[in-house]
Design an enzyme around this catalytic site. Structure first.
Site, PDB file in Angstrom:
ATOM      1  N   HIS A 161       0.971  -1.272  -0.441  1.00  0.00           N
ATOM      2  CA  HIS A 161       0.430  -0.482  -0.006  1.00  0.00           C
ATOM      3  C   HIS A 161       0.531   1.272  -0.068  1.00  0.00           C
ATOM      4  O   HIS A 161       1.963   1.330   0.745  1.00  0.00           O
ATOM      5  CB  HIS A 161      -0.700  -0.440   1.779  1.00  0.00           C
ATOM      6  CG  HIS A 161      -1.857   1.160   1.381  1.00  0.00           C
ATOM      7  ND1 HIS A 161      -1.794   1.823   2.447  1.00  0.00           N
ATOM      8  CD2 HIS A 161      -2.881   1.561   0.919  1.00  0.00           C
ATOM      9  CE1 HIS A 161      -2.646   3.256   2.520  1.00  0.00           C
ATOM     10  NE2 HIS A 161      -3.356   3.234   1.432  1.00  0.00           N
ATOM     11  N   HIS A 168       1.808  10.602  -1.695  1.00  0.00           N
ATOM     12  CA  HIS A 168       0.087  11.018  -1.028  1.00  0.00           C
ATOM     13  C   HIS A 168       0.122  12.098  -1.170  1.00  0.00           C
ATOM     14  O   HIS A 168      -0.277  13.134  -0.480  1.00  0.00           O
ATOM     15  CB  HIS A 168       0.259  10.256  -0.231  1.00  0.00           C
ATOM     16  CG  HIS A 168      -0.874   9.731   1.451  1.00  0.00           C
ATOM     17  ND1 HIS A 168      -0.938  10.121   2.292  1.00  0.00           N
ATOM     18  CD2 HIS A 168      -1.888   9.407   0.235  1.00  0.00           C
ATOM     19  CE1 HIS A 168      -1.774   9.039   2.794  1.00  0.00           C
ATOM     20  NE2 HIS A 168      -2.837   8.596   1.501  1.00  0.00           N
TER      21      HIS A 168
END
Length: 628
Positions: A152, A197
């Site tokens: 992830h 992110h």
């Protein structure tokens, strides 16, 4: 002092002082030594062969092979200089110990060191280092029949808020056998694409550099397909750029499906997709503000889940657990305040409407990923997962998984028989911690995405689980989770019994207490199918540098295919948090029976000198043929 025999081979006399006398033999080792030798003070190759066949389960071991093992062990020990034999120089010891003369022997102290050698007597089944193992599972079934080793936010080097993005963790994940790589893509300057992110202070890495490293390392550890998951926040011009780079860099490595297979009616098999890179999309993640709004209870419970209570805790463990839970509550409050600030940063994400995929990018997709709320034609909010007429991947947040497990568990197993299910960590796990992946696997969901940089127990469990099937990154699901099965979870009965006896801890890599000898204990746990999971521990051996234990732990397992044995050594402190000495996790199906050496690793998976000596036995329970 020992003497050389007539053939020039060194043997220890029964009354000699052993060069291995720094380790006291556990009672079980003494019993097995006496049994194999018939009460003699020395173990020759014939006695060792008996021990290896009867106790260690190494069928077919001959006296000659046992003799080679003794000589190799003695030669390595002598060559290392750690234990020189009296009257023997290091220059001559290897030559004299490795000759093909009369069989060498081991006394009880040398036998203990022989057992403590993880290279030859480790608890994991052997494989050739540096070489790809052949998988043992059938690899010709659809992708939906396999668990897949998944990362992830693969590009992150640390936490989810301010850490640097880099190609290094991508390379590391691929070299460790990971088969799902995730890139979050955003518009950059001058037509470039940056990976980071979104809505945080993470420092980006270039998309093109990531793709080049993926191509270079994709099939170093495994020949089976790599799934490149792209969370696209790109406008249409940057989508064209991404599609062009993927085609130019990956070339024939990339699997491009025909139009009628976007999405497919049924997935192809790992065997059919060998040495190919598959492109999957992923819906843009929910903003932190949205997750707080929808899942406030998850934020409140985030910290406490990592400190479970155990029914077999003694009073000292209760004190330790209470202290840790108190610290967790304090940290949870801090995390919540930070999370709310992060939420305010990411609220702007909600204001940006999603941009439609252009044809050049969409034609590359093979695995279409959807959130439950995007399955509008068949999905009722708060209802069960419902499969459609095409194979896709459902994208579930951690709280959504737990709600479905509680309210509609059978829908998860039925959906994942023909579709893929992906579960990702709750967005407020700012420290890159993880949920327990076995919760997803136990219900048939194939892709439990893990923050590999988190270095927590879910990382250990995930890495251990995918040591199965040759470490190829794909593991076949148990039969009861595959199409055609109608087995109910509640009907599963124990199929296999694992017995673990911790015998000895030694070769500690550091000293833990300055003013007293350390107090060691061992946590023994099973992770896997929810009814199999249990956590136990040995007693604390106080003020002991070389602890010996005798407790026996018995684990009846309903789904041994999912069971992971965790051994974790701690050094007990009465008024402070216990020191973590080391850990080792391994699938139960990969355990070697008998008295075995367990070499410990650090929290980050780095090897340590510290070792345990344990006795393992596996017993198939009656009527197992009527179970799964």
């Amino acid at each position: 002092m020992g003497t050389k025999d007539t053939m020039g081979c060194y043997c220890l006399a029964p009354h000699a002082v052993s060069p291995f006398s720094d380790c006291r033999a556990p009672d079980l080792v003494q019993e097995e030594f006496k049994k194999a030798t018939g009460g003699n003070a020395l173990m020759d190759s014939h006695a060792l062969a008996i021990f290896l066949r009867e106790n260690q389960g190494e069928e077919g071991v001959t006296d000659e092979e046992a003799n080679i093992q003794i000589r190799s062990f003695l030669a390595v020990r002598a060559h290392s200089g750690r234990h020189k034999f009296p009257g023997m120089s290091q220059r001559h010891s290897k030559r004299e110990l490795s000759g093909r003369q009369q069989p060498a022997t081991l006394d009880i102290s040398a036998f203990v060191k022989f057992l403590l050698n993880p290279e030859s007597n480790g608890h994991q089944k052997f494989f050739n280092k540096g070489l790809k193992k052949q998988p043992t599972d059938d690899m010709t079934a659809p992708l939906s029949h396999y668990y897949i080793f998944a990362s992830h936010n693969t590009y992150l080097t640390g936490n989810q808020l301010v850490s640097k993005c880099s190609t290094r963790p991508i390379v590391k994940a691929l070299l460790n056998g990971c088969r799902v790589i995730e890139l979050d893509c955003h518009d950059g300057k001058d037509g470039k694409i940056k990976v980071l992110h979104g809505g945080t202070l993470t420092k980006p890495v270039d998309f093109e550099d990531c793709i080049k490293e993926i191509k270079k390392h994709a099939f170093t550890a495994s020949d089976y397909p790599v799934i490149l998951t792209i969370e696209s926040h790109l406008d249409q011009e940057h989508q064209k750029r991404a599609a062009m780079l993927l085609k130019e860099i990956l070339g024939d490595m990339m699997f491009i499906p025909s139009p009628e297979h976007r999405p497919p009616i049924a997935f192809l098999s790992p065997e059919e997709l060998k040495n190919r890179i598959i492109i999957s999309d992923k819906p843009p993640g929910e903003s932190v503000a949205c997750q707080i709004k929808e899942e406030p209870e998850t934020l409140d419970n985030l910290g406490s889940k990592s400190i479970p209570r155990t029914d077999d805790s003694d009073s000292e463990e209760d004190v330790q657990a209470k202290w840790e839970r108190k610290m967790q509550r304090r940290q949870s409050k801090i995390a919540k305040n930070v999370a709310l600030k992060v939420a305010s940063m990411r609220c702007k994400d909600d204001e940006n409407p999603s941009i439609a995929k252009i044809h050049e990018f969409e034609e590359l997709l093979y695995i279409y990923c959807q959130k439950p709320k995007e399955m509008e034609a068949r999905q009722v909010k708060g209802g069960p997962l419902v499969a459609g007429d095409r194979a896709i991947m459902a994208n579930l947040a951690e709280p959504q998984l737990y709600r479905l497990i509680k309210e509609h568990p059978s829908s998860l197993t039925e959906f994942s028989k023909t579709n893929l299910g992906r579960v990702y960590p709750f967005g407020l796990r700012i420290d890159s911690s993880n949920a327990n992946p076995t919760d997803a696997w136990s219900h048939g969901l194939q892709v439990a995405a893990i923050n590999m940089q988190g270095h927590d127990r879910p990382v250990w469990i995930s890495q251990a689980f995918f040591k199965r099937n040759g470490g190829c990154g794909y593991v076949k699901k148990p039969d009861f989770l595959l199409p055609g099965s109608t087995v109910d979870f509640k009907s599963l009965q124990p199929k296999l019994e694992l017995t673990v006896k911790v015998l000895l801890g030694t070769d500690w890599h550091r000293h833990y207490d300055i003013f007293k000898k350390p107090d060691y204990f061992v946590k023994v746990a099973i992770h896997g199918f929810h009814d199999d999971e249990v956590k136990k521990r040995t007693e604390v051996k106080k003020r002991c540098s070389e602890p010996h234990w005798s407790e026996v732990f018995v684990f009846p397992l309903r789904v041994p295919e999912l069971a992971i044995l965790r051994l974790e050594v701690g050094e007990h402190d009465k008024f402070m948090r216990d020191d973590m000495v080391g850990q080792s996790c391994l699938p139960v199906t990969e355990l070697r029976q008998g008295i075995r050496a367990v070499k410990l690793e650090s929290k980050k998976g780095q090897p340590r000198n510290s070792k345990l000596l344990c006795d393992f036995s596996l017993c198939t329970l009656p009527r197992a043929d009527l179970l799964i």
